[in-house]
Structures are given as C-alpha cells and as structure tokens.
Write an enzyme that holds these catalytic residues in place. Sequence first.
Site, PDB file in Angstrom:
ATOM      1  N   GLU A 129      44.117  -5.443  -5.442  1.00  0.00           N
ATOM      2  CA  GLU A 129      43.117  -5.799  -4.424  1.00  0.00           C
ATOM      3  C   GLU A 129      42.669  -7.255  -4.549  1.00  0.00           C
ATOM      4  O   GLU A 129      42.383  -7.913  -3.545  1.00  0.00           O
ATOM      5  CB  GLU A 129      41.909  -4.856  -4.516  1.00  0.00           C
ATOM      6  N   GLU A 176      43.947   4.471  -7.882  1.00  0.00           N
ATOM      7  CA  GLU A 176      42.583   5.038  -7.953  1.00  0.00           C
ATOM      8  C   GLU A 176      42.603   6.572  -7.867  1.00  0.00           C
ATOM      9  O   GLU A 176      41.796   7.242  -8.511  1.00  0.00           O
ATOM     10  CB  GLU A 176      41.716   4.437  -6.845  1.00  0.00           C
TER      11      GLU A 176
HETATM   12  N1  COA Z   1      49.034  -0.864   3.806  1.00  0.00           N
HETATM   13  C1  COA Z   1      49.730  -0.811   4.949  1.00  0.00           C
HETATM   14  N2  COA Z   1      51.071  -0.835   5.010  1.00  0.00           N
HETATM   15  C2  COA Z   1      51.721  -0.910   3.838  1.00  0.00           C
HETATM   16  C3  COA Z   1      51.051  -0.977   2.598  1.00  0.00           C
HETATM   17  C4  COA Z   1      49.643  -0.930   2.614  1.00  0.00           C
HETATM   18  N3  COA Z   1      48.926  -0.929   1.491  1.00  0.00           N
HETATM   19  N4  COA Z   1      51.977  -1.078   1.615  1.00  0.00           N
HETATM   20  C5  COA Z   1      53.180  -1.058   2.223  1.00  0.00           C
HETATM   21  N5  COA Z   1      53.036  -0.964   3.562  1.00  0.00           N
HETATM   22  C6  COA Z   1      54.086  -0.908   4.582  1.00  0.00           C
HETATM   23  C7  COA Z   1      54.667  -2.290   4.847  1.00  0.00           C
HETATM   24  O1  COA Z   1      53.888  -2.992   5.793  1.00  0.00           O
HETATM   25  C8  COA Z   1      56.028  -1.916   5.383  1.00  0.00           C
HETATM   26  O2  COA Z   1      55.895  -1.490   6.712  1.00  0.00           O
HETATM   27  P1  COA Z   1      56.881  -2.046   7.846  1.00  0.00           P
HETATM   28  O3  COA Z   1      58.253  -1.592   7.405  1.00  0.00           O
HETATM   29  O4  COA Z   1      56.413  -1.397   9.099  1.00  0.00           O
HETATM   30  O5  COA Z   1      56.739  -3.535   7.825  1.00  0.00           O
HETATM   31  C9  COA Z   1      56.413  -0.706   4.559  1.00  0.00           C
HETATM   32  O6  COA Z   1      55.177  -0.168   4.069  1.00  0.00           O
HETATM   33  C10 COA Z   1      57.289  -1.016   3.347  1.00  0.00           C
HETATM   34  O7  COA Z   1      56.604  -1.998   2.547  1.00  0.00           O
HETATM   35  P2  COA Z   1      57.238  -3.424   2.195  1.00  0.00           P
HETATM   36  O8  COA Z   1      56.103  -4.371   1.946  1.00  0.00           O
HETATM   37  O9  COA Z   1      58.247  -3.837   3.210  1.00  0.00           O
HETATM   38  O10 COA Z   1      57.989  -3.081   0.833  1.00  0.00           O
HETATM   39  P3  COA Z   1      58.304  -4.080  -0.359  1.00  0.00           P
HETATM   40  O11 COA Z   1      59.201  -3.338  -1.273  1.00  0.00           O
HETATM   41  O12 COA Z   1      58.748  -5.394   0.161  1.00  0.00           O
HETATM   42  O13 COA Z   1      56.898  -4.329  -1.087  1.00  0.00           O
HETATM   43  C11 COA Z   1      54.782  -3.711  -2.070  1.00  0.00           C
HETATM   44  C12 COA Z   1      56.215  -3.257  -1.749  1.00  0.00           C
HETATM   45  C13 COA Z   1      54.048  -2.492  -2.622  1.00  0.00           C
HETATM   46  C14 COA Z   1      54.797  -4.842  -3.103  1.00  0.00           C
HETATM   47  C15 COA Z   1      54.087  -4.209  -0.785  1.00  0.00           C
HETATM   48  O14 COA Z   1      54.281  -3.251   0.248  1.00  0.00           O
HETATM   49  C16 COA Z   1      52.621  -4.432  -0.938  1.00  0.00           C
HETATM   50  O15 COA Z   1      52.206  -5.429  -1.472  1.00  0.00           O
HETATM   51  N6  COA Z   1      51.776  -3.487  -0.427  1.00  0.00           N
HETATM   52  C17 COA Z   1      50.343  -3.607  -0.490  1.00  0.00           C
HETATM   53  C18 COA Z   1      49.828  -3.181  -1.861  1.00  0.00           C
HETATM   54  C19 COA Z   1      48.336  -3.386  -1.923  1.00  0.00           C
HETATM   55  O16 COA Z   1      47.832  -4.479  -1.904  1.00  0.00           O
HETATM   56  N7  COA Z   1      47.611  -2.255  -2.014  1.00  0.00           N
HETATM   57  C20 COA Z   1      46.180  -2.264  -2.101  1.00  0.00           C
HETATM   58  C21 COA Z   1      45.580  -2.137  -0.758  1.00  0.00           C
HETATM   59  S1  COA Z   1      43.787  -2.119  -0.868  1.00  0.00           S
END
Ligand code: COA
Length: 271
Positions: free
Chosen positions: A145, A125
């Site tokens: 989302e 965004e």
């Molecule tokens: N909010 C809060 N924390 C987040 C985050 C988010 N949107 N995206 C990543 N993180 C944090 C994870 O919780 C993790 O923290 P930790 O090590 O303390 O557990 C760290 O960032 C690394 O992320 P991780 O999920 O372990 O990496 P990954 O490579 O396995 O996955 C993604 C990457 C992007 C696929 C996954 O992090 C994800 O799905 N994030 C959310 C994306 C999302 O839905 N965004 C829209 C939000 S409205």
Amino acid sequence: MHTPRQSPAVAPVLVSLDDGIARLTLNRPDKLNALNYATIDALMAHLDAIETDPAVRAVVLTGAGDRAFSAGGDIREFSGSVARGVAAATQEFVRRGQAMTARIEAFPKPIIVAVNGLAFGGGCEITEAAHLAIASERALFAKPEIRLGMPPTFGGTQRLSRLAGRKRALALLLTGERFSPAQALEMGLVNAVVPHDELIPAASDLARRIVRHAPLAVSAVITAVTRGLNMGIAEGLQVESEQFARMVPTADLAEGLAAWIDGREPLYQGR
Ligand code: COA
C-alpha cells in the site's frame, strides 16, 4: 447450506461443502482475485450463511486460478471512492474492508486460509486475520500500500505487528517489499508451507483435525484467544473463565468428560 443467490458464471466467491468443511474461493482470477466491493460483500454473505448452518464446521478460504490468493483491494474501484472524498473513501472502502477482516478474525468457526499464490495488500490482511493459514510454496506476500501513497486499511497496520512484532511489521509496511512463504512462516503469519499440489489437502486435513472436537469448545477457544489478545492478561483470563462457564451446562462437555473416563471416543452433538 443456504448460499446467496448468484449466477455461477460471475459469482465473485464460489462455495462448496465437503464433509462439514466449506470451501470459499475468491473468484476473479483474471484480476488476480482483487477484492472489489462485490467480492467483499459476497464473502460476508457466505460467512453469514455459514455461521448459522450447523452442517458447516470449518471454512477453507482460497483463491481461483494459478497465480493469486488475492492481489488486495481493487485499486480501480476504490480510486473512485477516494476521488469522492473522505466520507465515501472511509465508508465504502475502509469500513467495508475492516468489517471483513474483523468478521474473519472473530468468526465462531475456524477459518483456514489456503494461500495459493500472491497475497498482497488485502490478501495478506485476510491471512493475518484468519485463525490459521497454510501457504503453497508458490505463495508470495507483500504489504504494497505504501507504494500507492497510503497505509493499509483492512487492519494491516494492526494485526501483523501483533503477530510478528513491531519492527518486522514496520519493515514490511514501510518498504512494501515482497516476502516469501518461508518468511511468512518464520513470522507466524502462516502455520505451514507445503508443495503447491498439497495445499488444499493440507488445509482440509487441518480442518478435519479440528472439527472432530466439540463445536462449542472450538468456538470458545477462538473467542478466548482472539478477544484475549487485545486485552491485558487479567481481562483475558476473565474471558477464558467465561468461555469455560458457557461450556459447563452443555451436553458436549459432559460427553467429553464421560468418554475420557469410559476410555471411548466422544460423540459430540454441538449443544
Ligand atoms: N486492483 C485491481 N486490479 C488488479 C489488482 C488490484 N489490486 N491487482 C491486479 N489487478 C488486475 C490488473 O489490473 C490486471 O487486469 P487487466 O488484465 O484488466 O489489466 C490483472 O489483474 C492482472 O494483473 P497484472 O498487473 O497485469 O499482473 P502482473 O503479473 O503484471 O503484476 C502485481 C502482478 C500483483 C505485481 C500487480 O498486479 C500489482 O501490483 N497489483 C496491485 C497490488 C497492490 O498494490 N495491492 C494493494 C491494493 S490496496
């Protein structure tokens, strides 16, 4: 440049200045630069300082670390707002995020996003709202989302459909599937895709090619395009006319015209 007071070790947004171009870096790499409220508030405070600082002519916005521009709103934090009900969720999360992207979109100095990795949710965004964007070949985009059981809330249902068209936006919004920098380029979400090592140089070069022009004219173009996009053509032409009228009494317009007539490079003063 006046910058909000923060300990560098924990600053959620880093700032540096090079030759009139401010670089803002989202700085929560271990959380994939997820946008918690402190990060959004710090970004807004930096933009406030930059707006009034004549030494800053353009902004390059990127993410720290080698994985992400931003993985979007901080899910753990905004879950707390959701749990407190509609008023808290709207005030703390939606209004804050919408204010951030609206501020970026309407900012009077050019903002170029350098998408250095994941740009999911709010990261996408911000890219939609920015005036210009360059993506690394390592960038990856998504509107995830829907997977959380909600629509996007930082303008993500509005700007992508205007940029890319309703059906292309809806396919991404309704599936939540990832899309490549090449697809982002094809949709007009980014201006260019470059090798990862060339990302910041490419964004800085684009900024330099803009800031050599009169600052008030740069601002007038941004305002006319941004406001005009959300109006009918007649009102948009009125905005264009008003922006030109604001330039007429300025020294910079006189200088730009005189320099052309004299066959020399203009020397703009920002007034
Ligand atoms: N909010 C809060 N924390 C987040 C985050 C988010 N949107 N995206 C990543 N993180 C944090 C994870 O919780 C993790 O923290 P930790 O090590 O303390 O557990 C760290 O960032 C690394 O992320 P991780 O999920 O372990 O990496 P990954 O490579 O396995 O996955 C993604 C990457 C992007 C696929 C996954 O992090 C994800 O799905 N994030 C959310 C994306 C999302 O839905 N965004 C829209 C939000 S409205």
